[in-house]
Design a protein around this motif. Structure first.
Motif, PDB file in Angstrom:
ATOM      1  N   GLY A 133       0.859  -1.178   0.000  1.00  0.00           N
ATOM      2  CA  GLY A 133       0.000   0.000   0.000  1.00  0.00           C
ATOM      3  C   GLY A 133       0.894   1.226   0.000  1.00  0.00           C
ATOM      4  N   SER A 134       0.596   2.196  -0.838  1.00  0.00           N
ATOM      5  CA  SER A 134       1.438   3.392  -0.941  1.00  0.00           C
ATOM      6  C   SER A 134       0.583   4.639  -0.765  1.00  0.00           C
ATOM      7  CB  SER A 134       2.141   3.433  -2.300  1.00  0.00           C
ATOM      8  OG  SER A 134       2.901   4.613  -2.439  1.00  0.00           O
ATOM      9  N   GLY A 135       0.900   5.422   0.258  1.00  0.00           N
ATOM     10  CA  GLY A 135       0.160   6.653   0.538  1.00  0.00           C
ATOM     11  C   GLY A 135       0.907   7.468   1.580  1.00  0.00           C
ATOM     12  N   ASN A 136       0.175   8.166   2.416  1.00  0.00           N
ATOM     13  CA  ASN A 136       0.735   8.862   3.575  1.00  0.00           C
ATOM     14  C   ASN A 136      -0.357   8.968   4.622  1.00  0.00           C
ATOM     15  OD1 ASN A 136       2.337  10.416   1.124  1.00  0.00           O
ATOM     16  ND2 ASN A 136       3.625  10.087   2.919  1.00  0.00           N
ATOM     17  N   ILE A 137      -0.048   8.599   5.842  1.00  0.00           N
ATOM     18  CA  ILE A 137      -1.082   8.592   6.882  1.00  0.00           C
ATOM     19  C   ILE A 137      -1.480  10.012   7.250  1.00  0.00           C
ATOM     20  CG2 ILE A 137      -1.629   7.876   9.230  1.00  0.00           C
ATOM     21  CD1 ILE A 137       0.290   5.495   8.811  1.00  0.00           C
ATOM     22  N   VAL A 138      -0.518  10.850   7.573  1.00  0.00           N
ATOM     23  CA  VAL A 138      -0.775  12.284   7.768  1.00  0.00           C
ATOM     24  C   VAL A 138      -0.490  12.955   6.434  1.00  0.00           C
ATOM     25  CG1 VAL A 138      -0.126  14.373   9.016  1.00  0.00           C
ATOM     26  CG2 VAL A 138      -0.158  12.159  10.207  1.00  0.00           C
ATOM     27  N   HIS A 139      -1.532  13.535   5.827  1.00  0.00           N
ATOM     28  CA  HIS A 139      -1.368  14.044   4.459  1.00  0.00           C
ATOM     29  C   HIS A 139      -2.338  15.205   4.231  1.00  0.00           C
ATOM     30  CE1 HIS A 139      -1.830  14.002  -0.020  1.00  0.00           C
ATOM     31  NE2 HIS A 139      -0.530  13.752   0.034  1.00  0.00           N
ATOM     32  N   ASN A 140      -1.896  16.396   4.618  1.00  0.00           N
ATOM     33  CA  ASN A 140      -2.689  17.599   4.394  1.00  0.00           C
ATOM     34  C   ASN A 140      -1.848  18.556   3.546  1.00  0.00           C
ATOM     35  OD1 ASN A 140      -4.051  20.090   4.548  1.00  0.00           O
ATOM     36  ND2 ASN A 140      -4.995  19.520   6.490  1.00  0.00           N
ATOM     37  N   LEU A 141      -2.004  18.461   2.234  1.00  0.00           N
ATOM     38  CA  LEU A 141      -1.167  19.243   1.318  1.00  0.00           C
ATOM     39  C   LEU A 141      -1.420  20.743   1.433  1.00  0.00           C
ATOM     40  CD1 LEU A 141      -1.061  17.154  -1.986  1.00  0.00           C
ATOM     41  CD2 LEU A 141       0.691  17.362  -0.207  1.00  0.00           C
ATOM     42  N   ARG A 142      -2.637  21.130   1.755  1.00  0.00           N
ATOM     43  CA  ARG A 142      -2.938  22.558   1.852  1.00  0.00           C
ATOM     44  C   ARG A 142      -2.187  23.237   2.985  1.00  0.00           C
ATOM     45  NH1 ARG A 142      -9.335  23.632   0.465  1.00  0.00           N
ATOM     46  NH2 ARG A 142      -9.303  22.726  -1.635  1.00  0.00           N
ATOM     47  N   ALA A 143      -1.772  22.443   3.964  1.00  0.00           N
ATOM     48  CA  ALA A 143      -1.093  23.008   5.132  1.00  0.00           C
ATOM     49  C   ALA A 143       0.422  22.844   5.073  1.00  0.00           C
ATOM     50  CB  ALA A 143      -1.635  22.363   6.408  1.00  0.00           C
ATOM     51  N   VAL A 144       0.953  22.254   4.010  1.00  0.00           N
ATOM     52  CA  VAL A 144       2.392  21.976   3.944  1.00  0.00           C
ATOM     53  C   VAL A 144       3.217  23.261   3.987  1.00  0.00           C
ATOM     54  CG1 VAL A 144       4.243  21.092   2.474  1.00  0.00           C
ATOM     55  CG2 VAL A 144       2.151  19.777   2.743  1.00  0.00           C
ATOM     56  N   ASP A 145       4.279  23.236   4.764  1.00  0.00           N
ATOM     57  CA  ASP A 145       5.252  24.327   4.813  1.00  0.00           C
ATOM     58  C   ASP A 145       6.375  23.973   3.830  1.00  0.00           C
ATOM     59  OD1 ASP A 145       7.173  26.212   5.334  1.00  0.00           O
ATOM     60  OD2 ASP A 145       7.198  25.910   7.510  1.00  0.00           O
ATOM     61  N   TYR A 146       6.217  24.389   2.580  1.00  0.00           N
ATOM     62  CA  TYR A 146       7.157  23.993   1.529  1.00  0.00           C
ATOM     63  C   TYR A 146       8.548  24.587   1.741  1.00  0.00           C
ATOM     64  CZ  TYR A 146       3.277  21.981  -1.087  1.00  0.00           C
ATOM     65  OH  TYR A 146       2.222  21.203  -1.469  1.00  0.00           O
ATOM     66  N   ASP A 147       8.647  25.664   2.501  1.00  0.00           N
ATOM     67  CA  ASP A 147       9.952  26.256   2.767  1.00  0.00           C
ATOM     68  C   ASP A 147      10.798  25.406   3.714  1.00  0.00           C
ATOM     69  OD1 ASP A 147       9.424  28.432   1.146  1.00  0.00           O
ATOM     70  OD2 ASP A 147       8.592  29.636   2.774  1.00  0.00           O
ATOM     71  N   ASN A 148      10.137  24.467   4.383  1.00  0.00           N
ATOM     72  CA  ASN A 148      10.853  23.633   5.350  1.00  0.00           C
ATOM     73  C   ASN A 148      10.629  22.144   5.086  1.00  0.00           C
ATOM     74  OD1 ASN A 148      12.024  25.608   7.442  1.00  0.00           O
ATOM     75  ND2 ASN A 148       9.908  26.298   7.241  1.00  0.00           N
ATOM     76  N   MET A 149      10.504  21.786   3.808  1.00  0.00           N
ATOM     77  CA  MET A 149      10.214  20.403   3.452  1.00  0.00           C
ATOM     78  C   MET A 149      11.347  19.446   3.796  1.00  0.00           C
ATOM     79  SD  MET A 149       7.280  19.482   2.326  1.00  0.00           S
ATOM     80  CE  MET A 149       7.605  17.985   1.399  1.00  0.00           C
ATOM     81  N   ASP A 150      12.574  19.958   3.902  1.00  0.00           N
ATOM     82  CA  ASP A 150      13.708  19.086   4.174  1.00  0.00           C
ATOM     83  C   ASP A 150      14.029  18.970   5.661  1.00  0.00           C
ATOM     84  OD1 ASP A 150      14.091  18.519   1.465  1.00  0.00           O
ATOM     85  OD2 ASP A 150      15.315  20.308   1.175  1.00  0.00           O
ATOM     86  N   GLU A 151      13.219  19.609   6.487  1.00  0.00           N
ATOM     87  CA  GLU A 151      13.443  19.524   7.927  1.00  0.00           C
ATOM     88  C   GLU A 151      12.770  18.267   8.469  1.00  0.00           C
ATOM     89  OE1 GLU A 151      12.631  22.021  12.065  1.00  0.00           O
ATOM     90  OE2 GLU A 151      12.443  23.036  10.128  1.00  0.00           O
ATOM     91  N   ILE A 152      13.561  17.367   9.005  1.00  0.00           N
ATOM     92  CA  ILE A 152      13.048  16.099   9.504  1.00  0.00           C
ATOM     93  C   ILE A 152      12.458  16.279  10.899  1.00  0.00           C
ATOM     94  CG2 ILE A 152      13.611  13.685   9.975  1.00  0.00           C
ATOM     95  CD1 ILE A 152      13.894  14.539   7.037  1.00  0.00           C
ATOM     96  N   ASP A 153      11.390  15.542  11.179  1.00  0.00           N
ATOM     97  CA  ASP A 153      10.678  15.609  12.464  1.00  0.00           C
ATOM     98  C   ASP A 153      10.059  16.976  12.706  1.00  0.00           C
ATOM     99  OD1 ASP A 153      11.141  12.949  13.185  1.00  0.00           O
ATOM    100  OD2 ASP A 153      13.099  13.431  14.045  1.00  0.00           O
ATOM    101  N   TYR A 154       9.610  17.603  11.618  1.00  0.00           N
ATOM    102  CA  TYR A 154       8.928  18.891  11.734  1.00  0.00           C
ATOM    103  C   TYR A 154       7.443  18.670  11.444  1.00  0.00           C
ATOM    104  CZ  TYR A 154       7.273  23.522  10.184  1.00  0.00           C
ATOM    105  OH  TYR A 154       6.552  24.665  10.006  1.00  0.00           O
TER     106      TYR A 154
END
Length: 257
Positions: free
Chosen positions: A156-177
């Motif tokens: 199965g391929s997806g994401n459990i927490v997945h709210n694209l409208r709320a994504v902080d794209y400026d910090n996409m590479d920050e792990i555990d954020y």
């Protein structure tokens, strides 16, 4: 064969190294190489249930706004029409439709390419019927249990927490954020998975407000239920890649074995 749920996240994971890609690669080394793969991807969301039945599925670049290198990626794994026929035969009451147009979308190839980079294992996709309730998806794959004894790796391929409208794209590479509500939802769902409270996960719309924010639409969540529905009583679940990114996404993946 074991069962996998893979958090696929940003399509760029397909072409760059990360701790998540490392997690996919390490998992492939830990399990027996399958004879074929059946994947339920969040990105094939259809009216009715369909299964890819072509011998050579195309690589679908179903996204926009990414670097050109990503659109050049091909994953030329063969299909498996015989497996498609088995999936149909095992679910006679559902009227699963043979599909010859779709192929492999990025929910499948962006992660499977890290597991099996030589594209030498046949891949079949099973679609998610958006007309059906969560309980339907949880029950459907139970009828596919016999495939596991035939060397079929069900993913199965997806994401459990997945709210694209709320994504902080400026910090996409920050792990555990993760935003506080995303962290709350992540912890709540993980706890239910580990404790096998699957009836609550199927009835996710009655979970906390944080979970409702984490799952604004069910497409990326439902692939999880397909995998949990196949778990046997003597099997356990182990989490990996269990990190939050971008504030509102989780890369949580799991193996059932």
């Amino acid at each position: 064969m074991p069962l996998l749920f893979l958090g696929h996240g940003n399509p760029m994971n397909a072409i760059r190294e990360s701790i998540f890609v490392d997690g996919f690669k390490q998992m492939a080394q830990q399990i027996e190489k399958p004879k074929t793969i059946l994947c339920i991807s969040a990105h094939w969301y259809t009216k009715g249930t369909k299964v890819t039945a072509m011998p050579n599925p195309r690589t679908i670049h179903d996204f926009g706004g990414f670097p050109i290198e990503l659109y050049h990626v091909q994953y030329p794994a063969p299909g498996n029409p015989e497996l498609a026929e088995q999936v149909i035969a095992l679910n006679p009451e559902i009227n699963i439709e043979r599909d010859y147009e779709w192929g492999l979308d990025h929910g499948t190839w962006s992660v499977v390419k890290h597991l099996y980079p030589h594209a030498d294992i046949p891949v079949v996709q099973l679609s998610i019927d958006y007309m059906k309730p969560a309980s339907f998806h949880f029950e459907l794959t139970k009828k596919l249990i016999s495939l596991r004894n035939q060397g079929v790796l069900i993913i199965g391929s997806g994401n459990i927490v997945h709210n694209l409208r709320a994504v902080d794209y400026d910090n996409m590479d920050e792990i555990d954020y993760g935003y506080p509500w995303a962290t709350e939802a992540h912890d709540e769902i993980n706890n239910l998975i580990i404790n096998k409270k699957y009836e609550k996960l199927v009835d996710y719309k009655n979970l906390s407000e944080a979970v409702q924010k984490a799952i604004p639409s069910p497409d990326h969540y439902l692939p999880l239920l397909y995998i949990l529905g196949l778990q046997q009583d003597n099997e356990k679940v182990s989490l990996f890649n269990d990190r939050l990114v971008g504030g509102s996404l989780s890369m949580t993946s799991l193996i059932v074995s």
